[in-house]
Scaffold this motif. Structure first.
Motif, mmCIF file in Angstrom:
data_model
loop_
_atom_site.group_PDB
_atom_site.id
_atom_site.type_symbol
_atom_site.label_atom_id
_atom_site.label_comp_id
_atom_site.label_asym_id
_atom_site.label_seq_id
_atom_site.Cartn_x
_atom_site.Cartn_y
_atom_site.Cartn_z
ATOM 1 N N GLY A 1 11.350 44.241 65.118
ATOM 2 C CA GLY A 1 12.020 44.884 66.235
ATOM 3 C C GLY A 1 12.931 43.917 66.976
ATOM 4 N N MET A 2 13.207 44.259 68.229
ATOM 5 C CA MET A 2 14.096 43.442 69.052
ATOM 6 C C MET A 2 13.284 42.640 70.058
ATOM 7 N N THR A 3 13.491 41.324 70.064
ATOM 8 C CA THR A 3 12.826 40.433 71.011
ATOM 9 C C THR A 3 13.881 39.786 71.891
ATOM 10 N N THR A 4 13.688 39.861 73.208
ATOM 11 C CA THR A 4 14.633 39.219 74.126
ATOM 12 C C THR A 4 14.001 37.963 74.711
ATOM 13 N N ILE A 5 14.851 37.001 75.025
ATOM 14 C CA ILE A 5 14.410 35.744 75.636
ATOM 15 C C ILE A 5 15.179 35.565 76.936
ATOM 16 N N THR A 6 14.451 35.456 78.050
ATOM 17 C CA THR A 6 15.092 35.271 79.353
ATOM 18 C C THR A 6 14.470 34.070 80.062
ATOM 19 N N GLY A 7 15.073 33.706 81.165
ATOM 20 C CA GLY A 7 14.564 32.579 81.943
ATOM 21 C C GLY A 7 15.598 32.152 82.966
ATOM 22 N N GLU A 8 15.211 31.251 83.832
ATOM 23 C CA GLU A 8 16.129 30.788 84.860
ATOM 24 C C GLU A 8 17.256 29.972 84.238
ATOM 25 N N THR A 9 18.378 29.935 84.946
ATOM 26 C CA THR A 9 19.511 29.131 84.486
ATOM 27 C C THR A 9 19.094 27.664 84.371
ATOM 28 N N LEU B 1 21.857 46.766 70.422
ATOM 29 C CA LEU B 1 20.974 45.763 69.835
ATOM 30 C C LEU B 1 19.598 46.349 69.513
ATOM 31 N N ARG B 2 19.116 47.260 70.396
ATOM 32 C CA ARG B 2 17.814 47.882 70.148
ATOM 33 C C ARG B 2 17.865 48.760 68.903
ATOM 34 N N GLN B 3 18.978 49.498 68.756
ATOM 35 C CA GLN B 3 19.129 50.332 67.559
ATOM 36 C C GLN B 3 19.161 49.470 66.298
ATOM 37 N N LEU B 4 19.826 48.328 66.394
ATOM 38 C CA LEU B 4 19.862 47.399 65.274
ATOM 39 C C LEU B 4 18.457 46.872 64.976
ATOM 40 N N HIS C 1 20.844 36.952 79.808
ATOM 41 C CA HIS C 1 20.621 36.811 81.247
ATOM 42 C C HIS C 1 20.785 38.160 81.934
ATOM 43 N N LEU C 2 20.975 39.226 81.164
ATOM 44 C CA LEU C 2 21.205 40.558 81.706
ATOM 45 C C LEU C 2 19.926 41.394 81.671
ATOM 46 N N PRO C 3 19.547 41.972 82.794
ATOM 47 C CA PRO C 3 18.334 42.811 82.825
ATOM 48 C C PRO C 3 18.458 44.028 81.917
ATOM 49 N N GLN C 4 19.679 44.596 81.834
ATOM 50 C CA GLN C 4 19.870 45.790 81.000
ATOM 51 C C GLN C 4 19.641 45.483 79.520
ATOM 52 N N VAL C 5 19.988 44.266 79.098
ATOM 53 C CA VAL C 5 19.762 43.866 77.696
ATOM 54 C C VAL C 5 18.311 43.452 77.508
ATOM 55 N N ALA C 6 17.776 42.704 78.486
ATOM 56 C CA ALA C 6 16.401 42.209 78.382
ATOM 57 C C ALA C 6 15.406 43.348 78.259
ATOM 58 N N CYS C 7 15.605 44.413 79.007
ATOM 59 C CA CYS C 7 14.646 45.516 78.979
ATOM 60 C C CYS C 7 14.764 46.355 77.710
ATOM 61 N N SER C 8 15.841 46.144 76.946
ATOM 62 C CA SER C 8 16.024 46.916 75.709
ATOM 63 C C SER C 8 15.138 46.391 74.583
ATOM 64 N N GLY C 9 14.605 45.204 74.730
ATOM 65 C CA GLY C 9 13.798 44.613 73.672
ATOM 66 C C GLY C 9 12.448 45.288 73.528
ATOM 67 N N HIS C 10 11.926 45.267 72.302
ATOM 68 C CA HIS C 10 10.564 45.730 72.068
ATOM 69 C C HIS C 10 9.567 44.694 72.589
ATOM 70 N N HIS C 11 10.013 43.418 72.603
ATOM 71 C CA HIS C 11 9.172 42.310 73.075
ATOM 72 C C HIS C 11 10.053 41.397 73.925
#
Length: 556
Positions: free
Chosen positions: A23-31, A478-481, A492-502
């Motif tokens: 699936g889709m995994t997003t990685i976020t964190g502080e600058t 990206l989630r569809q992919l 760094h975008l919440p809209q992209v980060a929340c699209s991940g399965h993980h």
């Protein structure tokens, strides 16, 4: 598919161990926390260049290990089997870098070269960096993207092969032509020298025989006179020749032996000596009969010797070397003649290779044209999804039959776009803004990634310059992919980060002496808190938490 990554003493990471899912995994964190640190470590493990600076200060070495599930990757399995590296349905890549900068690479525990690691990695994973859009305006990169989508690698490889063959033939032709020009004056001299030596026609070893014969002929008179004189002394002289004296002594000792038998051997030896003198005299007569002075033959031999010496001096060699020198000149002249024939042959080969090259390049161009037609519609649709409602994308492809052959074929390419209604379609580099270029680049990467079907795709902050509804559209893409391919996305975008399965969270902290980076997978509440932080900053309110829950629920 990537299933595990372990990092030790890499940059500011002392120890990191992560497991990855489909699936889709997003990685976020502080600058500045090092969100891309895992991607950098993975890149190293995939064969990228190593440096001593990658080793954590104070450590002897850095080590990165990546584990992949290859059950559904026949090409990767074939590569491993070909290099005797296959190990069940898993593949483990490991890279070790010493503090001096030297590195070692391993596949399934066997030492390999970095290039082998890189070759295998292309069958396992593809990394799309945040600066990919900067390459989008370069024509050679545009052609590469189109070829990746078309997937016509056999045609592309054949075109490259014919180009290399054409180049090789042209190079050989130029070298031979230059050599021939240098040899023109030499050829005339060689032709004269060979003709002169051909006329003389000295055989190998002949000079030595002629020299010997000359010595014999020039001393014939002396030989005859001396042998006649000695024949007189030995046999023919009436008074006191050697034969008569020995014969007389032999008879005397034979008579004395009747008185004293001890003298019998002396008599025998003298009789034997007399016989030998008689034989020698007979041989001398035969020699005189067949030996005669031949002034004409002596003149011929002297002329042959004189000409040999003259030619040898002319070529600065010894006379006995003249025959071999003649052969060398003939070979040199033959080679020049062969080079001329080879030039004619090369002209024909170059022309036929060029024809085959352009025929294959035309087939490649036709394949590109078909792929471009598909891409035009797909990318236009994607642009409109990414807040460019009237966006139009078109690949301008022109086959130039007069172009100088190249490894990539004979096509000229330009990505053309129109982002606003009423505007003419123009080259992408001239009309697209930074944000538009970034979105178009992302759309192309996603479309091509879906077509190429690389098992694992990594997008490292490719959403730079995007926000609002566009960010949501990017997340959805990206989630569809990720439904069909493992997708890892640093964002760094919440809209992209929340699209991940993980989702993973990267944090940096200091113990007062060293800086450390940690990476951990977030549970449901952890994701809500992190999305809220991305939405509202460090001061998380109930409102941002609610917004975060809504975003996650919408994506789910």
């Amino acid at each position: 598919m990537l299933i595990a990554l372990e990092v030790s003493n890499f940059a500011i990471v002392s120890q990191l161990s992560t497991e990855w899912s489909a699936g889709m995994t997003t990685i976020t964190g502080e600058t500045g926390a090092g969100k891309s640190i895992a991607i950098d470590a993975l890149s190293l493990c995939l064969g990228e260049r190593s440096e001593a600076a990658m080793v954590r200060p104070g450590a002897e070495k850095a080590e990165v290990t990546a584990q992949f599930d290859i059950r559904h990757l026949p090409k990767a399995k074939a590569f491993l089997a070909q290099h005797d590296l296959l190990s069940d349905d898993e593949c483990i890549l490991r890279r070790v870098i010493s503090h001096t900068g030297r590195s070692k690479a391993y596949i399934n525990g066997s030492a390999v070269t970095a290039s082998q690691l890189k070759s295998l990695s292309q069958l396992l994973i593809a990394i799309h960096g945040q600066h990919a859009h900067q390459l989008l305006s370069k024509n050679e990169h545009q052609l590469q993207l189109l070829d990746e989508y078309a997937g016509h690698f056999d045609l592309l490889n054949k075109t490259k092969s014919l180009f290399k063959q054409y180049q090789s033939l042209k190079k050989e032709h130029a070298q031979l032509l230059q050599l021939q020009q240098q040899q023109q004056a030499q050829q005339q001299l060689l032709e004269y020298q060979v003709a002169e030596l051909d006329d003389f026609a000295l055989e190998p070893g002949e000079y030595e025989l002629v020299e010997s014969e000359h010595s014999l002929l020039s001393h014939t008179q002396t030989l005859l006179e001396s042998s006649q004189r000695e024949l007189q002394h030995l046999y023919d002289e009436d008074n006191g020749n050697a034969y008569s004296l020995v014969q007389h002594s032999a008879n005397t000792f034979a008579e004395l032996a009747q008185i004293d038998p001890q003298l019998s051997p002396v008599a025998d030896l003298l009789f034997e000596a007399a016989v030998q003198i008689e034989d020698a005299a007979a041989q001398i007569r035969r020699y005189q009969e067949k030996t005669e002075c031949d002034p004409n033959r002596l003149n011929e031999v002297e002329e042959r010797m004189a000409k040999t010496l003259e030619l040898a001096r002319k070529h600065h060699i010894r006379p006995e070397e003249l025959a071999e020198f003649h052969t060398q000149l003939v070979n040199s002249l033959t080679k020049i003649s062969h080079d001329s024939k080879r030039l004619e042959q090369l002209d024909s080969e170059i022309e036929s290779t060029k024809e085959e090259y352009y025929f294959t390049a035309r087939q490649l161009s036709d394949s590109r044209e078909a792929a471009a037609t598909e891409l035009n519609q797909l990318i236009s649709n994607s642009m409109q999804t990414l807040s460019m409602e009237n966006g139009v994308f078109e690949i301008a492809l022109h086959f130039d039959a007069d172009a100088t052959p190249s490894a990539s074929g004979a096509d000229k390419i330009d990505f053309m776009v129109c982002t606003n209604p009423g505007q003419p379609i123009q080259p992408l580099a001239k009309v697209a803004s930074g944000g538009e270029l970034s979105r178009i680049s992302l759309a192309i990467q996603v479309i091509i990634a879906a077509k190429v079907t690389t098992p694992t795709l990594i997008f490292d902050e490719v959403d730079v310059g995007i926000s609002g509804p566009t960010a949501s559209a990017v997340g959805l893409l990206l989630r569809q992919l990720g439904e069909s391919t493992q997708v890892i996305c640093v964002t760094h975008l919440p809209q992209v980060a929340c699209s991940g399965h993980h989702q993973f969270f990267v944090a940096k902290f200091s113990d007062g002496q060293q800086t450390h980076t940690q990476m951990r997978q977030l549970d449901e509440q952890g994701r809500i808190n992190e999305i809220a932080r991305l939405l509202g900053g460090n001061n998380i309110s109930q409102t941002t938490l609610s917004n975060a829950q809504e975003l996650l629920a919408a994506c789910a």
